[in-house]
Motif scaffolding. Structure first.
Motif, PDB file in Angstrom:
ATOM      1  N   VAL A   1       1.814   7.620   6.543  1.00 19.04           N
ATOM      2  CA  VAL A   1       1.977   6.616   5.484  1.00 19.04           C
ATOM      3  C   VAL A   1       1.568   5.220   5.956  1.00 19.04           C
ATOM      4  CG1 VAL A   1       3.753   7.832   4.179  1.00 19.04           C
ATOM      5  CG2 VAL A   1       4.434   6.296   6.000  1.00 19.04           C
TER       6      VAL A   1
ATOM      7  N   ALA B   1       3.317   4.118 -16.079  1.00 15.74           N
ATOM      8  CA  ALA B   1       3.211   3.034 -15.102  1.00 15.74           C
ATOM      9  C   ALA B   1       4.547   2.853 -14.402  1.00 15.74           C
ATOM     10  CB  ALA B   1       2.804   1.745 -15.800  1.00 15.74           C
ATOM     11  N   GLY B   2       4.501   2.690 -13.095  1.00 17.71           N
ATOM     12  CA  GLY B   2       5.713   2.388 -12.336  1.00 17.71           C
ATOM     13  C   GLY B   2       6.637   3.555 -12.108  1.00 17.71           C
TER      14      GLY B   2
ATOM     15  N   PRO C   1       9.348   5.116   2.545  1.00 21.10           N
ATOM     16  CA  PRO C   1       8.216   6.041   2.673  1.00 21.10           C
ATOM     17  C   PRO C   1       8.190   6.833   3.981  1.00 21.10           C
ATOM     18  CG  PRO C   1       7.465   3.951   1.818  1.00 21.10           C
ATOM     19  CD  PRO C   1       8.894   3.767   2.184  1.00 21.10           C
TER      20      PRO C   1
ATOM     21  N   TRP D   1       7.492  -6.786  -6.778  1.00 20.03           N
ATOM     22  CA  TRP D   1       8.894  -6.744  -6.340  1.00 20.03           C
ATOM     23  C   TRP D   1       8.977  -6.490  -4.838  1.00 20.03           C
ATOM     24  CZ3 TRP D   1      12.590  -3.771  -3.972  1.00 20.03           C
ATOM     25  CH2 TRP D   1      13.913  -4.197  -4.146  1.00 20.03           C
TER      26      TRP D   1
ATOM     27  N   LEU E   1       5.293   7.976  -7.145  1.00 28.72           N
ATOM     28  CA  LEU E   1       5.286   7.454  -5.778  1.00 28.72           C
ATOM     29  C   LEU E   1       5.736   8.535  -4.802  1.00 28.72           C
ATOM     30  CD1 LEU E   1       5.146   5.246  -3.641  1.00 28.72           C
ATOM     31  CD2 LEU E   1       7.397   4.481  -4.361  1.00 28.72           C
TER      32      LEU E   1
ATOM     33  N   ARG F   1       2.980  11.059  -4.384  1.00 30.42           N
ATOM     34  CA  ARG F   1       1.907  10.488  -3.570  1.00 30.42           C
ATOM     35  C   ARG F   1       2.274  10.561  -2.085  1.00 30.42           C
ATOM     36  NH1 ARG F   1       0.613   4.268  -2.834  1.00 30.42           N
ATOM     37  NH2 ARG F   1      -1.338   4.487  -1.698  1.00 30.42           N
ATOM     38  N   LEU F   2       3.516  10.194  -1.769  1.00 31.46           N
ATOM     39  CA  LEU F   2       3.952  10.248  -0.370  1.00 31.46           C
ATOM     40  C   LEU F   2       4.006  11.694   0.120  1.00 31.46           C
ATOM     41  CD1 LEU F   2       6.842   7.646  -0.601  1.00 31.46           C
ATOM     42  CD2 LEU F   2       4.648   7.306   0.510  1.00 31.46           C
TER      43      LEU F   2
ATOM     44  N   THR G   1       9.705  -1.759 -15.128  1.00 28.51           N
ATOM     45  CA  THR G   1       8.880  -1.133 -14.078  1.00 28.51           C
ATOM     46  C   THR G   1       8.936  -1.890 -12.760  1.00 28.51           C
ATOM     47  OG1 THR G   1       6.964  -2.279 -14.953  1.00 28.51           O
ATOM     48  CG2 THR G   1       7.250   0.011 -15.619  1.00 28.51           C
ATOM     49  N   ASP G   2       9.085  -3.224 -12.836  1.00 35.38           N
ATOM     50  CA  ASP G   2       9.112  -3.950 -11.564  1.00 35.38           C
ATOM     51  C   ASP G   2      10.480  -3.880 -10.887  1.00 35.38           C
ATOM     52  OD1 ASP G   2      10.226  -5.453 -13.554  1.00 35.38           O
ATOM     53  OD2 ASP G   2       9.587  -7.381 -12.740  1.00 35.38           O
TER      54      ASP G   2
ATOM     55  N   THR H   1       0.839  -1.210   0.000  1.00 31.58           N
ATOM     56  CA  THR H   1       0.000   0.000   0.000  1.00 31.58           C
ATOM     57  C   THR H   1       0.869   1.254   0.000  1.00 31.58           C
ATOM     58  OG1 THR H   1      -0.123   0.091   2.394  1.00 31.58           O
ATOM     59  CG2 THR H   1      -1.853  -1.136   1.303  1.00 31.58           C
ATOM     60  N   GLN H   2       2.095   1.129   0.558  1.00 33.17           N
ATOM     61  CA  GLN H   2       2.972   2.302   0.638  1.00 33.17           C
ATOM     62  C   GLN H   2       3.862   2.477  -0.579  1.00 33.17           C
ATOM     63  OE1 GLN H   2       5.165   2.106   4.318  1.00 33.17           O
ATOM     64  NE2 GLN H   2       3.383   1.382   5.431  1.00 33.17           N
ATOM     65  N   TYR H   3       4.003   1.435  -1.405  1.00 29.48           N
ATOM     66  CA  TYR H   3       4.937   1.511  -2.528  1.00 29.48           C
ATOM     67  C   TYR H   3       4.257   1.595  -3.879  1.00 29.48           C
ATOM     68  CZ  TYR H   3       9.054   0.773   0.338  1.00 29.48           C
ATOM     69  OH  TYR H   3      10.061   0.936   1.244  1.00 29.48           O
ATOM     70  N   CYS H   4       2.928   1.524  -3.948  1.00 35.34           N
ATOM     71  CA  CYS H   4       2.241   1.610  -5.232  1.00 35.34           C
ATOM     72  C   CYS H   4       2.279   3.058  -5.716  1.00 35.34           C
ATOM     73  CB  CYS H   4       0.800   1.156  -5.075  1.00 35.34           C
ATOM     74  SG  CYS H   4      -0.149   1.338  -6.588  1.00 35.34           S
TER      75      CYS H   4
ATOM     76  N   CYS I   1       2.301  -2.091 -13.319  1.00 33.08           N
ATOM     77  CA  CYS I   1       3.754  -1.891 -13.316  1.00 33.08           C
ATOM     78  C   CYS I   1       4.486  -2.980 -12.543  1.00 33.08           C
ATOM     79  CB  CYS I   1       4.105  -0.526 -12.735  1.00 33.08           C
ATOM     80  SG  CYS I   1       3.762  -0.336 -10.981  1.00 33.08           S
ATOM     81  N   ALA I   2       3.781  -3.677 -11.673  1.00 33.09           N
ATOM     82  CA  ALA I   2       4.355  -4.790 -10.898  1.00 33.09           C
ATOM     83  C   ALA I   2       5.383  -4.363  -9.864  1.00 33.09           C
ATOM     84  CB  ALA I   2       4.954  -5.858 -11.814  1.00 33.09           C
ATOM     85  N   GLN I   3       5.363  -3.096  -9.462  1.00 35.15           N
ATOM     86  CA  GLN I   3       6.254  -2.693  -8.364  1.00 35.15           C
ATOM     87  C   GLN I   3       5.880  -3.391  -7.068  1.00 35.15           C
ATOM     88  OE1 GLN I   3       7.190   1.382  -7.201  1.00 35.15           O
ATOM     89  NE2 GLN I   3       7.491   1.818  -9.353  1.00 35.15           N
TER      90      GLN I   3
ATOM     91  N   MET J   1      -1.895   4.296   4.849  1.00 36.24           N
ATOM     92  CA  MET J   1      -2.223   4.327   3.425  1.00 36.24           C
ATOM     93  C   MET J   1      -3.071   3.113   3.044  1.00 36.24           C
ATOM     94  SD  MET J   1       1.389   5.678   1.979  1.00 36.24           S
ATOM     95  CE  MET J   1       1.151   5.807   0.236  1.00 36.24           C
TER      96      MET J   1
END
Lengths: 106, 300
Positions: free
Chosen positions: B35, B52-53, B211, A62, B58, B61-62, B247-248, A21-24, A57-59, B38
């Motif tokens: 955070v 994407a990614g 985060p 990972w 990110l 957002r944080l 992206t991953d 939830t924190q890394y998306c 993105c599949a983060q 979240m």
């Protein structure tokens, strides 16, 4: 057809690390629900994905595999998801959210 | 610029879209969120057209979660990828011409102080490395020398990502990019040192693979910028398109870069330390009591 993240509730509700939830990178896409895990008899709640916002993105995969080492998230084709949460069916509570699961529109 | 703008007009509640209703009823306005919560509240950031990614998304957002009073905050930005997401949020966003974001923010911050007096109104500049270190460099440095009280956040993706991959002042030496095929010949600009020389009260580097650290750094910077002076945060937010990062693997790259050239550093001026400790109870900045004389072993 495209890939979206799918979270295994059994594994997630046993650990409940909340890292995904924190890394998306997308806002309000990976949500957290207390009921999703506790209804099935687990100690914690579980994270779930609002598939209409997921960009694939599949983060989170990972992060779940390498940081949390839980291996609970997999990328699967959206038409192979039996049920999924979408933004319109999510309600917010004080400490967690609740989603009514529906078959995702492809 | 107050909680009054995050509520329904009488009679219109049932006509508003679900996202708006969620924002009014379950958004972070007027509450303290962090955070760790979240996924359980409606975030200020909405759907956006970023890739994407993207690590920059990110970070944004944080950052939106970390600002201490979102209802009293104005974001200022300029051309670059970041504005695509910053503008899709429930915080007012001012879009400057390319490079003049710190000039706009200086005027805005002074105007808000004239209009609202002591009531805190935070101005946060979020711009890319091109807007901050190249094209907006003169206005950024001058705002720091004038000790303008607002926060400048650089979203450092080390490339002009929006226009096809040209090198910027913040690109590392030797980096080969689509529009810099021979590799960059010069060193990465040391903006941190420049910020300290220019007199910023708070200077920090941060990478979004932590985060909680991003949250704490942004909170401190915004609080210091309320009264003490300029605050500067330099955030590594990789461009996975121009640097061809799958992206991953974006977070893996962030981790590697953090170990390589983006270690967490934080500089807090003495005045700012005292302000944070006295006003907001930051224990780490309280003056340490002198060790009692008896505790020192006497070997004589």
């Amino acid at each position: 057809m495209y890939l979206v993240a799918d979270i295994n509730v059994e594994i997630c509700a046993a650990k409940s690390c909340k890292l995904c939830t924190q890394y998306c990178p997308e806002a309000n896409t990976i949500q957290y629900s207390e009921e999703m895990g506790k209804d099935k008899g687990f100690k914690y709640g579980s994270a779930y994905v609002a598939v209409d916002r997921c960009k694939g993105c599949a983060q989170c995969v990972w992060v779940c595999d390498n940081m949390a080492k839980n291996n609970a998230i997999k990328m699967i084709m959206i038409d192979q998801l039996p049920l999924a949460a979408i933004t319109d069916n999510i309600t917010y509570g004080d400490k967690s959210t609740t989603a009514v699961l529906v078959s995702p529109s492809v | 610029m107050s909680l009054d703008y995050v509520k329904f007009t009488n009679g219109f509640e049932k006509f508003m879209p679900k996202e708006y209703r969620d924002m009014v009823e379950h958004g972070p306005f007027g509450k303290k969120v962090s955070v760790s919560q979240m996924g359980s509240f409606k975030e200020i950031l909405e759907e956006h057209p970023m890739c994407a990614g993207c690590a920059m998304t990110l970070f944004i957002r944080l950052a939106m979660i970390a600002v201490p009073n979102p209802e009293d905050t104005i974001m200022v930005g300029t051309a670059g990828c970041g504005r695509l997401a910053i503008s899709q949020a429930a915080i007012p966003f001012v879009y400057g011409n390319y490079g003049d974001q710190n000039g706009v923010a200086s005027g805005l911050s002074r105007g808000l102080r004239l209009r609202f007096g002591d009531k805190p109104k935070d101005v946060v500049v979020m711009a890319g490395d091109g807007g901050t270190a190249d094209i907006g460099f003169q206005q950024v440095l001058h705002s720091w020398f004038r000790k303008e009280r607002f926060t400048t956040i650089m979203l450092d993706n080390e490339v002009y990502g929006n226009t096809g991959g040209q090198e910027s002042g913040m690109t590392s030496r030797g980096a080969v990019l689509k529009m810099a095929p021979l590799g960059k010949k010069f060193e990465k600009m040391d903006m941190l040192q420049m910020a300290k020389v220019a007199g910023c009260a708070y200077v920090a580097t941060v990478v979004p693979n932590n985060p909680r650290r991003v949250e704490s750094v942004i909170k401190k910077a915004v609080l210091i910028a309320r009264e003490v002076g300029s605050a500067y945060i330099q955030a590594y937010t990789s461009c996975n398109i121009e640097y061809a990062i799958p992206t991953d693997k974006v977070m893996e790259d962030a981790k590697n870069v953090e170990n390589d050239r983006y270690q967490f550093t934080e500089y807090v001026s003495e005045e700012a330390k005292q302000y944070l400790a006295e006003r907001y109870g930051y224990k780490e900045f309280l003056p340490k009591p002198a060790a009692p004389a008896a505790a020192i072993p006497n070997k004589a």
